[in-house]
Every structure is written in C-alpha cells, then in structure tokens.
Design a protein around this motif. Structure first.
Motif, short mmCIF file in Angstrom:
data_model
loop_
_atom_site.label_atom_id
_atom_site.label_comp_id
_atom_site.label_asym_id
_atom_site.label_seq_id
_atom_site.Cartn_x
_atom_site.Cartn_y
_atom_site.Cartn_z
N ASP A 164 0.85 -1.19 0.00
CA ASP A 164 0.00 0.00 0.00
C ASP A 164 0.88 1.24 0.00
OD1 ASP A 164 -1.83 2.11 0.66
OD2 ASP A 164 -3.17 0.61 1.52
N GLY A 165 0.65 2.14 -0.93
CA GLY A 165 1.48 3.33 -1.05
C GLY A 165 1.11 4.45 -0.10
N ARG A 166 0.03 4.29 0.66
CA ARG A 166 -0.40 5.34 1.58
C ARG A 166 0.33 5.24 2.92
NH1 ARG A 166 -6.64 3.90 1.52
NH2 ARG A 166 -5.65 1.86 1.80
N THR A 167 0.44 6.36 3.61
CA THR A 167 0.90 6.33 5.00
C THR A 167 -0.18 5.64 5.83
OG1 THR A 167 2.14 8.39 4.72
CG2 THR A 167 1.53 7.79 6.96
N LEU A 168 0.24 4.76 6.75
CA LEU A 168 -0.71 3.96 7.53
C LEU A 168 -0.62 4.32 9.00
CD1 LEU A 168 -0.05 0.50 5.83
CD2 LEU A 168 -1.89 2.13 5.32
N VAL A 169 -1.78 4.38 9.65
CA VAL A 169 -1.85 4.74 11.06
C VAL A 169 -2.51 3.60 11.84
CG1 VAL A 169 -2.64 6.45 12.74
CG2 VAL A 169 -2.11 7.16 10.40
N SER A 186 4.22 -5.80 17.89
CA SER A 186 3.56 -5.26 16.69
C SER A 186 4.59 -4.63 15.75
CB SER A 186 2.50 -4.23 17.08
OG SER A 186 1.41 -4.86 17.71
N LEU A 187 5.57 -3.94 16.30
CA LEU A 187 6.63 -3.38 15.47
C LEU A 187 7.42 -4.49 14.78
CD1 LEU A 187 7.88 -0.50 17.79
CD2 LEU A 187 6.73 -0.23 15.57
N ALA A 188 7.61 -5.62 15.47
CA ALA A 188 8.29 -6.76 14.87
C ALA A 188 7.47 -7.32 13.70
CB ALA A 188 8.53 -7.85 15.91
N SER A 189 6.15 -7.42 13.89
CA SER A 189 5.28 -7.90 12.81
C SER A 189 5.30 -6.96 11.62
CB SER A 189 3.84 -8.06 13.32
OG SER A 189 3.75 -9.06 14.31
N LEU A 190 5.29 -5.66 11.89
CA LEU A 190 5.35 -4.66 10.82
C LEU A 190 6.69 -4.74 10.09
CD1 LEU A 190 3.69 -1.70 12.73
CD2 LEU A 190 2.82 -2.70 10.61
N ARG A 191 7.76 -4.91 10.84
CA ARG A 191 9.10 -5.04 10.22
C ARG A 191 9.16 -6.26 9.30
NH1 ARG A 191 12.55 -8.49 11.52
NH2 ARG A 191 11.83 -8.75 13.68
N GLU A 192 8.62 -7.39 9.77
CA GLU A 192 8.66 -8.61 8.97
C GLU A 192 7.84 -8.46 7.69
OE1 GLU A 192 7.20 -11.55 11.63
OE2 GLU A 192 8.98 -11.51 12.92
N ALA A 193 6.71 -7.75 7.78
CA ALA A 193 5.83 -7.61 6.62
C ALA A 193 6.25 -6.49 5.69
CB ALA A 193 4.39 -7.38 7.09
N PHE A 194 6.70 -5.36 6.24
CA PHE A 194 6.99 -4.16 5.45
C PHE A 194 8.46 -3.99 5.12
CE2 PHE A 194 3.11 -1.59 7.21
CZ PHE A 194 2.26 -2.56 6.70
N GLY A 195 9.32 -4.68 5.86
CA GLY A 195 10.76 -4.51 5.67
C GLY A 195 11.38 -3.68 6.76
N ALA A 196 12.63 -4.00 7.11
CA ALA A 196 13.31 -3.35 8.23
C ALA A 196 13.52 -1.86 8.01
CB ALA A 196 14.65 -4.03 8.49
N ASP A 197 13.66 -1.43 6.75
CA ASP A 197 13.99 -0.04 6.46
C ASP A 197 12.78 0.88 6.29
OD1 ASP A 197 16.69 -0.65 6.53
OD2 ASP A 197 16.76 -1.13 4.38
N ARG A 198 11.57 0.35 6.39
CA ARG A 198 10.39 1.19 6.20
C ARG A 198 10.35 2.30 7.25
NH1 ARG A 198 5.03 0.34 4.02
NH2 ARG A 198 6.01 -1.33 2.78
N PRO A 199 10.27 3.55 6.84
CA PRO A 199 10.22 4.65 7.82
C PRO A 199 8.94 4.62 8.62
CG PRO A 199 9.76 5.47 5.62
CD PRO A 199 10.19 4.04 5.45
N ALA A 200 9.04 4.97 9.88
CA ALA A 200 7.88 4.90 10.76
C ALA A 200 8.02 5.88 11.92
CB ALA A 200 7.68 3.47 11.28
N THR A 232 3.31 4.40 9.80
CA THR A 232 4.33 3.87 8.90
C THR A 232 4.23 4.53 7.53
OG1 THR A 232 3.01 2.05 7.97
CG2 THR A 232 4.16 1.63 10.05
N GLY A 233 5.38 4.71 6.89
CA GLY A 233 5.38 5.23 5.53
C GLY A 233 4.80 4.22 4.56
N GLY A 234 4.37 4.67 3.41
CA GLY A 234 3.80 3.78 2.41
C GLY A 234 4.89 3.05 1.62
N ALA A 235 4.46 2.04 0.89
CA ALA A 235 5.40 1.27 0.06
C ALA A 235 5.81 2.10 -1.15
CB ALA A 235 4.75 -0.03 -0.40
N THR A 236 7.01 1.85 -1.64
CA THR A 236 7.46 2.50 -2.86
C THR A 236 6.83 1.79 -4.06
OG1 THR A 236 9.39 1.05 -3.02
CG2 THR A 236 9.65 3.12 -1.80
N ALA A 237 6.88 2.46 -5.19
CA ALA A 237 6.23 1.91 -6.38
C ALA A 237 7.14 0.99 -7.19
CB ALA A 237 5.74 3.04 -7.27
N ALA A 238 8.30 0.64 -6.64
CA ALA A 238 9.22 -0.22 -7.39
C ALA A 238 8.58 -1.58 -7.68
CB ALA A 238 10.50 -0.43 -6.59
N PRO A 239 8.79 -2.15 -8.88
CA PRO A 239 8.20 -3.44 -9.22
C PRO A 239 8.73 -4.54 -8.31
CG PRO A 239 9.84 -2.80 -10.86
CD PRO A 239 9.61 -1.60 -9.99
#
Length: 285
Positions: A161-166, A177-191, A229-236
């Motif tokens: 999802d490219g949107r910022t999530l709350v 919960s932060l661990a679950s978010l890291r596993e799903a979104f990636g360690a570098d996702r800004p938050a 959390t920041g949204g996902a990038t549009a990279a393929p």
C-alpha cells in the motif's frame, strides 16, 4: 436516499481532549452544559471531564458503549426524534474512531434523524502530523488483529500500500507489533511511534521499523500509543521467492491456497496466475 431532518432533536458527536484539557472546544463545553442527554462511553469519565472543564452537566448522563450499543442506540434515537439534543462523547478523541457510535450514526442516517459533529482532537491526525511522513494520502487501520494468522494476512495486504498507515496499539504489545510490521513491510520502512499525545510526557520517536523495534524493546513503554508507517514505494516486485513464501505463510495459518494467492498478488502487484504457477512449481507439481 434520506436527508437529516431540520430543526428539533439531533445527535451531536462531540470530540473530547485526548490528554490536554485546554484542547477542549467552547462548543464541547456548551454541549456538556446544555445537552438534554450526554451519552458517554464511561459516565464517570464524562463527569470527571466536565468537572475539569468547569462545566456542570444539567442533562441526563447515560452509558453508550460497545456492550450496550444495540439497546442504547434505540433509546437515543427515540429521544432525538422526540426533540432532545443528544451529545455523544467517548473517553478521548472523536466518537466512532475506534470508539462506539457507528451503529447510532448509521441508523440515524438511514432514518433521517439529524446528526452533526462538534469536531476536535484526534490521536490519528495528531500523530500523522507529527510523524514527518507524507500526509497527502493515508489510511487508519485501528488496532492490529491479535490472532497471528489474521494479523499476517492484513499486513501482507498492506505491505504494498502506497499510503501512509496509522495504527493504534497498547504499550504491552508495541514491540511485538513493530516486529510484525518489520517482517511484513521490511526493516527499512520509515515509521513513527507517538506516545501520550498532548500530555505531559508526550514522546515522538521516528526511525526505521527496525530501529523503533529496538527502541521499544529497550524501554518501559506506557500510555496511549499510535504507530505511523510510511507507504510502500512503487518499485516493481521481482522477489518471486518472497511472494511464494508469503503465500505459504497464509496457507499455514489456515487460508485456502487460491485466497492466499489472490491476497499476496494484490498486495505485491503481481499477476495472480503467475504467482499461482510459481507456488505450484515450488511444491514440485
């Protein structure tokens, strides 16, 4: 189509301070003082709020919470139809936002009973504004599911999802919960993690999900928590192995293969047929 009725009784959704009493609007104070009925998530906290604001509630104070919402809704609507002004307040923030009130408003709207809002503080928009993350497009997801399978499925859907999530979260579940978010979104996702907003010990921590997970694990976290959390990038997405792994995680939690493929394909932006074939190939079929 229905329209709210004109003059007469009405439902007023009134936002209350999320911490600092100085954030209370004059309109909230007037409503507490003059409403025929104050429907409160917790009647004791409503009286405490009024006392803190220097206001005397003159109307009837009744309970309106998730456990009595069905019965309470009918009573409040009947009062509004009869000409009463019904002020709806929750423990903190805007009614309906992870708080009771949806059944009341949806039924009132369907029946043409007047509904209006006295807007004010909200932890969602306050945390979003303080996060330092994009605010042009965002989504509020409430509390993450407690069950692991449901949580994994939701986060898999949101990962692309490219949107910022709350999100809202409790202090004792923050690190997990932060661990679950890291596993799903990636360690570098800004938050961002915002704690005790507008209160004396307000704290806002910003960084990557990995950094915030470590931060949460090193502290005794207390108070009301909002995660942004920041949204996902549009990279393929070319990580076929990761896509297949996500599918298998959902399948292992009880999701049917076809549904799991559809969920992951939608979340990662890849063709369902190609992903399905990749899963079968990984299974040696």
């Amino acid at each position: 189509m229905t329209e709210d009725e004109g003059p007469g009784g009405q439902i007023v959704l009134a936002a209350t301070p999320i911490g600092n009493l100085s954030d209370a609007s004059q309109r909230l104070k007037d409503l507490l003082a003059t409403a025929d009925i104050v429907a409160a998530e917790d009647t004791r906290r409503a009286h405490h709020l009024a006392h803190g604001l220097g206001v005397k509630i003159t109307g009837q104070v009744v309970s309106h919470h998730e456990h009595n919402e069905r019965e309470s809704t009918e009573e409040l609507l009947a009062a509004a139809r009869g000409g009463a002004v019904v002020a709806v307040v929750t423990d903190a923030g805007m009614p309906l936002v992870s708080d009771p009130g949806y059944r009341l408003v949806s039924t009132a709207a369907a029946e043409g009973v007047g509904v209006t809002c006295a807007p004010g503080p909200s932890a969602v928009t306050t945390a979003l504004a303080l996060s330092g993350l994009p605010t042009d497009r965002f989504a509020f997801e409430g509390f993450l599911p407690r069950k692991e399978g449901e949580r994994q499925k939701l986060l898999t859907e949101l990962a692309r999802d490219g949107r910022t999530l709350v999100f809202f979260e409790s202090p004792r579940r923050l690190e997990a919960s932060l661990a679950s978010l890291r596993e799903a979104f990636g360690a570098d996702r800004p938050a961002c993690v915002a704690r005790e907003l507008t209160k004396l010990h307000e704290e806002v921590a910003r960084g990557s999900l990995e950094e915030l997970e470590a931060w949460a694990g090193s502290k005794d976290i207390r108070g009301e928590i909002v995660i942004v959390t920041g949204g996902a990038t549009a990279a393929p997405d070319t990580d076929t192995a990761g896509q297949v792994a996500d599918v298998e995680v959902l399948v292992s939690s009880g999701t049917r293969l076809k549904e799991a493929v559809n969920t992951v394909a939608a979340a990662r932006g890849v063709p369902k047929r190609e992903l399905y074939e990749a899963v079968l190939a990984s299974r040696g079929r």
